[in-house]
Design a protein around this motif. Structure first.
Motif: not given
Length: 107
Positions: A40-51
């Motif tokens: 879950q933290l990995h997915g949220l981090g990827a979303l922040l970087m992508g945004a």
């Protein structure tokens, strides 16, 4: 210069797709499965970087109204570094263990 920003946009969209897949299904890239303990933290981090990457590109191509350069710089860096920190934390934290598995001899 536009091709560099376009490549950043594609990378941002890739990170957003990867983060969404991780949050919805728990799927990770095969190279990251051994290292990631908190998907879950990995997915949220990827979303922040992508945004961060996608917003920077949209502002460069003037699709979104562009604020001052300080706001773009500090805001984009805050999102990017926040995402990197979450990716790091998702790999460094130990696995969650239930109480039953930590002391099986107490039965």
């Amino acid at each position: 210069m536009a091709w560099v920003v376009g490549a950043g946009m594609l990378l941002g969209l890739l990170f957003i797709a990867m983060g969404t897949a991780t949050l919805r299904t728990g799927w990770l890239l095969p190279t990251a499965r051994r290292h990631v303990t908190r998907p879950q933290l990995h997915g949220l981090g990827a979303l922040l970087m992508g945004a961060s990457l996608a917003l920077q590109s949209l502002m460069y191509f003037e699709i979104l109204p562009s604020p001052s350069w300080e706001t773009r710089f500090y805001g984009g860096n805050a999102l990017l570094l926040g995402g990197m920190l979450l990716l790091l934390v998702s790999q460094v934290l130990p696995l969650r263990r239930s109480r039953d598995h930590t002391h099986p001899s107490d039965v």
